[in-house]
Design a protein around this motif. Structure first.
Motif, PDB file in Angstrom:
ATOM      1  N   GLU A 140      46.731  33.270  40.543  1.00  0.00           N
ATOM      2  CA  GLU A 140      46.792  32.099  39.672  1.00  0.00           C
ATOM      3  C   GLU A 140      47.078  32.458  38.217  1.00  0.00           C
ATOM      4  O   GLU A 140      46.700  31.721  37.305  1.00  0.00           O
ATOM      5  N   SER A 141      47.765  33.570  37.978  1.00  0.00           N
ATOM      6  CA  SER A 141      48.137  33.954  36.623  1.00  0.00           C
ATOM      7  C   SER A 141      48.933  32.837  35.950  1.00  0.00           C
ATOM      8  O   SER A 141      49.938  32.357  36.480  1.00  0.00           O
TER       9      SER A 141
ATOM     10  N   TRP B 238      55.165  26.964  45.254  1.00  0.00           N
ATOM     11  CA  TRP B 238      54.368  28.135  44.879  1.00  0.00           C
ATOM     12  C   TRP B 238      53.119  28.194  45.742  1.00  0.00           C
ATOM     13  O   TRP B 238      52.395  27.203  45.871  1.00  0.00           O
ATOM     14  N   GLN B 239      52.884  29.345  46.361  1.00  0.00           N
ATOM     15  CA  GLN B 239      51.704  29.573  47.189  1.00  0.00           C
ATOM     16  C   GLN B 239      50.676  30.369  46.389  1.00  0.00           C
ATOM     17  O   GLN B 239      50.939  31.505  45.985  1.00  0.00           O
TER      18      GLN B 239
ATOM     19  N   ARG C 272      41.921  33.092  46.028  1.00  0.00           N
ATOM     20  CA  ARG C 272      41.090  31.885  45.985  1.00  0.00           C
ATOM     21  C   ARG C 272      39.708  32.171  46.576  1.00  0.00           C
ATOM     22  O   ARG C 272      38.684  31.734  46.038  1.00  0.00           O
ATOM     23  N   LEU C 273      39.667  32.907  47.675  1.00  0.00           N
ATOM     24  CA  LEU C 273      38.379  33.255  48.282  1.00  0.00           C
ATOM     25  C   LEU C 273      37.587  34.213  47.389  1.00  0.00           C
ATOM     26  O   LEU C 273      36.353  34.134  47.323  1.00  0.00           O
ATOM     27  N   SER C 274      38.283  35.110  46.699  1.00  0.00           N
ATOM     28  CA  SER C 274      37.592  36.020  45.780  1.00  0.00           C
ATOM     29  C   SER C 274      36.952  35.248  44.632  1.00  0.00           C
ATOM     30  O   SER C 274      35.824  35.551  44.206  1.00  0.00           O
ATOM     31  N   ALA C 275      37.679  34.255  44.122  1.00  0.00           N
ATOM     32  CA  ALA C 275      37.114  33.420  43.059  1.00  0.00           C
ATOM     33  C   ALA C 275      35.905  32.642  43.572  1.00  0.00           C
ATOM     34  O   ALA C 275      34.906  32.472  42.855  1.00  0.00           O
TER      35      ALA C 275
END
Length: 355
Positions: free
Chosen positions: A206-207, A223-224, A230-233
């Protein structure tokens, strides 16, 4: 190397130089002839690094013009090809310029500065420039964008890398740059100019710099958002609680559903289940969740490959491991030479993109 071998090598080179001088003057020593084109004027000393060590060579000099010694060694290049090839290869194996200089001193004798090693490596600049000007065929269905941190004097820098994946799962590095937000846009713009078209999906974390550049240069391409990031966040948002593992495991199942609608339904059910336990984590995870479900627009056999940025992440991990022994880089060109040389060495760079 035994001194007798060095002495014999020196004598051989000097004999070749004397033969060159005789041909240049069209006359031998003390030979009186109408065809003579000049006269000798003693010798000067040159140091020549060879596989046999450092040799001191007496180079003949003439009064008219200058002897062309290119048949023996170039006028401005005092290291023959074998020595250069070994030093370059040692650097590409992952040693720093200082370590390569120390290797040269141990193996070939004499003192070689790390600045000299850096100059020897500038041959990569021409290859890099040529590679960056090659056209790119529209064969990449999915393109990954990510960055890695590199140690540079004066502060760390981010190197942006762009890789394309073909139908047969082959991953090709398309370009890279020492990046700021503006340079990321320039990098993608240059790729489009070179022919990177027909892309169906871009994948990245998500940069903000990457996403902004993609929206500007490729506004029509979805954009994927990497599901792993996402899981790390989500893991960070949950914190060290007793239910974290169970909550993460259920969230990961969202990205393994058989369809996009099934994934949305699973995410909503997950949110209802865990909202009371970790409201902020649930809200953050559900925000723009559809950005992490874009991979469902591709055929099913692509889902596993493109729901995360892992193909490029694996390349970056290997590259980081190979660059670590090189230490801290002096400037941007040094970074680019090191990265290009490493990727070229283990075939992650294709010298042509049109096949």
């Amino acid at each position: 190397m035994d001194s007798q071998v060095r002495q014999g090598t020196t004598q051989l080179i000097e004999q070749l130089l004397e033969a060159e001088m005789q041909a240049h003057l069209a006359a031998g020593w003390n030979q009186r002839t109408q065809s003579r084109r000049g006269y000798r004027n003693g010798h000067y000393r040159r140091w020549l690094r060879t596989p046999h060590g450092v040799l001191q060579v007496a180079v003949p000099r003439c009064r008219q013009g200058r002897l062309d010694c290119s048949a023996i060694f170039d006028r401005y290049q005092r290291r023959i090809a074998d020595v250069e090839r070994v030093l370059r290869h040692a650097y590409l194996l992952g040693t720093s310029t200082r370590a390569t200089a120390e290797l040269a001193e141990q193996v070939f004798g004499g003192c070689v500065s790390h600045q000299t090693i850096s100059r020897l490596l500038r041959w990569l600049d021409g290859q890099l420039a040529a590679w960056r000007n090659q056209p790119i065929a529209p064969v990449y269905r999915v393109v990954y964008v990510d960055g890695m941190q590199v140690d540079v004097l004066g502060g760390d820098r981010i190197v942006m890398l762009v890789c394309g994946q073909r139908q047969d799962e082959q991953l090709d590095l398309l370009d890279f740059c020492v990046s700021t937000g503006e340079q990321c846009r320039q990098l993608l713009g240059e790729l489009r100019r070179r022919g990177l078209e027909g892309v169906e999906l871009f994948v990245s974390d998500e940069s903000g710099a990457i996403r902004s550049a993609l929206e500007e240069v490729y506004p029509e391409v979805p954009w994927q958002h990497c599901s792993f990031h996402r899981l790390s966040a989500l893991r960070d948002d949950i914190g060290p609680t007793e239910f974290r593992d169970a909550m993460l495991a259920e969230a990961a199942c969202v990205f393994r559903c058989p369809s996009r609608q099934a994934a949305v339904d699973a995410a909503l059910a997950w949110a209802r289940r865990w909202k009371a336990s970790a409201p902020w984590a649930v809200q953050h995870f559900m925000t723009d969740l559809t950005d992490s479900l874009r991979f469902y627009s591709l055929p099913e056999d692509w889902w596993r490959r493109v729901r995360t940025n892992n193909p490029l992440e694996r390349l970056i991990r290997t590259l980081r491991m190979r660059l670590r022994p090189m230490g801290c880089f002096h400037d941007h060109p040094a970074i680019e030479r090191a990265i290009f040389g490493q990727l070229l060495r283990w075939h992650k760079i294709k010298l042509t993109h049109n096949t």
